[in-house]
Scaffold this motif. Structure first.
Motif: not given
Length: 181
Positions: A79-80, A82-83
Motif C-alpha cells: 500500500d505504501q 502504491e502511495r
C-alpha cells in the motif's frame, strides 16, 4: 547457504537447482566420497565442495538448505509503495522543490516525511529501479522550456559558436614528409 549475485540475487528456480546440487553432494559425502572427487563428479569447484563438506559435517544435510533470497526486502508495504508512486507522479515541484527532477535524496526525503521510514540514497535507487523508474532519461521536459528560444539558439547562436575545423593541407603528419618542407 546463501549466494549473492551482482544483478540482485538468484531466481527461485536457480536457488532450487543449487540446493539440489548441494543435497547430491551431501549424499556423496554420506557415502564416503571425498570433496575433491564430489567436485569433479558434480562439475563444481573444489572450494565449493570443501565449503559444503564443512557445513555438512557441522549440521548434516539440513544445514545445506537454501535460506531464500538475500537482502532485507522492501521496507514499504504494498500500500505504501502504491502511495509513493502517486506522490512521485505528482512531481517534485508539488513537494516544494523548484524543478521537476526526482533525485534519490529527494525521494528519500518524501519517504521519510510521508511514511516515517529511513532509506539511504542507494536503497532509494534500488526501490526506484524495481518500480521501473529510469535514472538516465527524464520523463518530462523542463517546466520553463521555451521551444521558440531553443530553435532560435540552434539556428543562429550555435553555428556562430561552432568552430571550423583546420584547413586541409596536403601532405603527411610525419616530420620526414617532403610536403612539410
Amino acid at each position: 547457504m546463501r549466494y549473492s549475485d551482482r544483478s540482485g540475487g538468484l531466481s527461485a528456480a536457480e536457488r532450487a537447482r543449487r540446493e539440489a546440487l548441494r543435497f547430491r553432494a551431501a549424499d556423496m559425502f554420506a557415502g564416503g566420497i571425498k570433496p575433491p572427487w564430489a567436485a569433479q563428479l558434480l562439475g563444481i569447484t573444489r572450494k565449493s565442495a570443501y565449503e559444503w563438506y564443512a557445513v555438512w559435517l557441522k549440521g548434516g544435510k539440513a544445514a545445506l538448505v537454501s535460506k531464500g533470497a538475500a537482502g532485507a526486502g522492501c521496507k514499504l508495504t504494498a500500500d505504501q509503495v502504491e502511495r509513493l508512486k502517486a506522490e512521485l507522479d505528482r512531481g517534485a515541484a508539488a513537494h516544494g522543490w523548484d524543478d521537476q527532477r526526482w533525485t534519490a535524496a529527494r525521494v528519500a526525503t518524501v519517504i521519510a516525511e510521508r511514511f516515517h521510514i529511513h532509506y539511504t540514497a542507494r536503497g532509494v535507487a534500488y526501490l526506484l529501479q524495481r518500480l521501473g523508474w529510469s535514472f538516465q532519461v527524464p520523463v518530462h521536459h523542463a517546466t520553463k522550456r521555451d521551444e521558440e528560444q531553443i530553435q532560435h539558439w540552434k539556428r543562429w547562436t550555435w553555428p556562430a559558436l561552432k568552430e571550423r575545423g583546420r584547413p586541409g593541407v596536403p601532405g603527411s603528419a610525419s616530420p620526414m614528409s617532403p610536403a612539410r618542407a
